[in-house]
Design an enzyme around this catalytic site. Sequence first.
Site, mmCIF file in Angstrom:
data_model
loop_
_atom_site.group_PDB
_atom_site.id
_atom_site.type_symbol
_atom_site.label_atom_id
_atom_site.label_comp_id
_atom_site.label_asym_id
_atom_site.label_seq_id
_atom_site.Cartn_x
_atom_site.Cartn_y
_atom_site.Cartn_z
ATOM 1 N N ILE A 107 87.609 80.499 59.827
ATOM 2 C CA ILE A 107 87.996 79.544 58.779
ATOM 3 C C ILE A 107 88.772 78.397 59.415
ATOM 4 O O ILE A 107 89.412 78.559 60.445
ATOM 5 C CB ILE A 107 88.832 80.167 57.651
ATOM 6 C CG1 ILE A 107 90.266 80.507 58.102
ATOM 7 C CG2 ILE A 107 88.161 81.397 57.105
ATOM 8 C CD1 ILE A 107 91.188 80.824 56.942
ATOM 9 N N ASP A 127 105.201 63.681 38.332
ATOM 10 C CA ASP A 127 104.462 64.203 39.472
ATOM 11 C C ASP A 127 102.977 63.946 39.286
ATOM 12 O O ASP A 127 102.208 64.846 38.971
ATOM 13 C CB ASP A 127 104.730 65.700 39.612
ATOM 14 C CG ASP A 127 104.374 66.191 41.003
ATOM 15 O OD1 ASP A 127 104.578 67.379 41.273
ATOM 16 O OD2 ASP A 127 103.846 65.410 41.805
ATOM 17 N N TRP A 151 83.899 78.158 65.325
ATOM 18 C CA TRP A 151 83.588 77.053 64.434
ATOM 19 C C TRP A 151 82.082 76.749 64.462
ATOM 20 O O TRP A 151 81.455 76.751 65.516
ATOM 21 C CB TRP A 151 84.384 75.808 64.851
ATOM 22 C CG TRP A 151 84.196 74.661 63.909
ATOM 23 C CD1 TRP A 151 84.951 74.386 62.815
ATOM 24 C CD2 TRP A 151 83.184 73.655 63.976
ATOM 25 N NE1 TRP A 151 84.461 73.275 62.175
ATOM 26 C CE2 TRP A 151 83.384 72.794 62.874
ATOM 27 C CE3 TRP A 151 82.128 73.407 64.842
ATOM 28 C CZ2 TRP A 151 82.572 71.699 62.619
ATOM 29 C CZ3 TRP A 151 81.315 72.310 64.603
ATOM 30 C CH2 TRP A 151 81.549 71.461 63.505
ATOM 31 N N TRP A 186 81.798 69.420 55.524
ATOM 32 C CA TRP A 186 83.108 69.414 56.161
ATOM 33 C C TRP A 186 84.193 69.051 55.164
ATOM 34 O O TRP A 186 83.934 68.933 53.971
ATOM 35 C CB TRP A 186 83.061 68.485 57.381
ATOM 36 C CG TRP A 186 82.198 69.067 58.488
ATOM 37 C CD1 TRP A 186 81.434 70.193 58.436
ATOM 38 C CD2 TRP A 186 82.028 68.530 59.797
ATOM 39 N NE1 TRP A 186 80.802 70.395 59.634
ATOM 40 C CE2 TRP A 186 81.143 69.400 60.492
ATOM 41 C CE3 TRP A 186 82.520 67.412 60.474
ATOM 42 C CZ2 TRP A 186 80.754 69.173 61.811
ATOM 43 C CZ3 TRP A 186 82.146 67.182 61.788
ATOM 44 C CH2 TRP A 186 81.276 68.065 62.452
ATOM 45 N N ASP A 322 94.076 63.848 65.274
ATOM 46 C CA ASP A 322 93.027 64.528 66.009
ATOM 47 C C ASP A 322 93.413 64.746 67.473
ATOM 48 O O ASP A 322 93.072 65.762 68.067
ATOM 49 C CB ASP A 322 91.752 63.679 65.908
ATOM 50 C CG ASP A 322 90.530 64.406 66.397
ATOM 51 O OD1 ASP A 322 90.472 65.634 66.237
ATOM 52 O OD2 ASP A 322 89.633 63.747 66.945
#
Length: 600
Positions: A107, A127, A151, A186, A322
């Site tokens: 996961i 909120d 993955w 994704w 990243d």
Amino acid sequence: MDNELTTNQVWIRSFREKDARNTNRPKASTVPSILPVPVGAFSLRKRKSQSLYISSTTTCLIHIVIQTHKLGGPAACAAVVVVAVADLAVDDGLRTGYHFQPPKHWINACCGIGEANGRDRDPVRADPNGVMYYKGVYHLFYQYNPRGAVWGNIVWAHAVSTDLVDWVMLPPAMYPTAPFDVNGCWSGSANVLPDGTPVIMCRTWRTPRTSPTRTSGSGSSRTTTPVIAPGPGMNATAFRDPTTAWQGPDGLWRLVIGTKNNHRGLAMLYHSRDFKKWAPANRALHSGDTGMWECPDFYPVTSPGVSGGGGGTKNVLKVSLDLTRFEYYTFGEYDHATDTYVPDAALADGNDGLRYDYGNFYASKTFLDTAKQRRILWGWANESDSTADDIRKGWAGVQAVPRKIWLSSDGKQLVQWPLAEIESLRGGLVNITDRLVGAGQHFEVAGLASAAQADVEASFQVADLDKAESFDPAWRGADAQTVCAARGADARGGVGPFGLREERTAVFFRVFKGGDGGKHVVLMCNDPSMSSHADNLYKPTFAGFVDVDIAQTGGKIALRTLIDHSVVESFGAHGKTCILSRVNLLMVQKLNRNHPTPNK
Ligand code: DQQ
């Protein structure tokens, strides 16, 4: 004796065996009929025999509450689990009890279902943004490889819960079916539109184009249409992860996509009138010289104690870097009229910025829980062992415990705390009060059924802050991890380290003199370097500074640590500094056969 530790109270809560008859896991009948039949459930498990130590090289006064969590036995839905995972070859030793993970396989980043509309974004309201609580049920989607523990083959897996503690696994909500999503479904987000329609926006790509994809409805009944594509000259693989959309008072929908332009990370803003046709705004919402931004999240937060929203409301922009695989956030003012986001002046983008978590925590996502009017943060923690180990185990990745997140009362940072719901898992209680521990000493917390699953709440009180060592001028501007690595768990300082040692993983504080404005510098560290002698583990020392004026608190600082087999998840100073770390306890168990006591 140059310093010593005083414990004045220790409470230890263990997690007790879960009674199958009392399981609060949602039954299939509580899952709305629009959802497919459950295929499994997340079963809480029991693991035995770890030890927990309180240690210090400093004079402290300590209050500690530790409760072990009640654990999964042969619960009512265990049969479902067995059916679902009958072909499993997973290694159970490191699997978590109350940190979400599916029965097997890989996961990663999680995705929430949210609801956003103009009324919710009205700054007058407390909120604004979305809910993940849809028709009485919490939905969790997450990136999942249905074919293995590495993955790949990424689908949106789907689980539901009525209490955010026990989860029913459903079949994937979305999986590749068309040429444009041949590489997988994704990360992304979802909305519930004002007419009640759930809509998912996710990242898909097929060289050379990348297209977030819209899917209407729920379960597997989807209609897919690529709706946003990278503009000319944009890097298709660097066009990622749409946020939950929000609707301004002008009725216009907005969402943000993470991307980059050379080394500049970008939060690209898109507009839509009808949620179908999307167009880029004139300029990005924000950018930073940090490399690629992915999994952006943009949402309002409110400081409790500030009535009426007004000055207590800020908008948070979180991005996942990243390059470093860490997450950073800023917050500031957002103006719908101009679509301008201006972070507060004191906040920085990238490595000098604030982080949700200073440990193993990535690709996070928040949602507004309208059932309880709170914002909840989910984050993903990767494994610390090798890919080969993951394949052998048959699984990889866990979710951090869901955390409530809000703006601190001084408006300087976000604060997080495990959802109160997990306290329902607490079982046996160990309470230690007024314990004095001499300098360089430690004591073992006795009476725990198992320290492999425990909820530790400790309050340390440093007796003599004057003994704090000076903050090395060479560390100015350095990140906490660098400082902590220079002064590891066994390096004795004037004040600290003091904290917990769960077998060989240490979670501790250090206090230095000579911070800005004459304040002490407080450092919180997680040092797993002794947790295994194996070479192939990722076990850096994680650390964050803690924004607390420890002289003003009378030398007191609090630590809560959730221990769950291979997860050690800590919240310093009531949630100001958080560190999640993965530890390989099985290896520790093997090591301890030869070395039964921890480092002293
Ligand atoms: N993981 C997803 C991407 C996202 C990344 C793919 C974050 O969409 O950018 O599984 O870890």
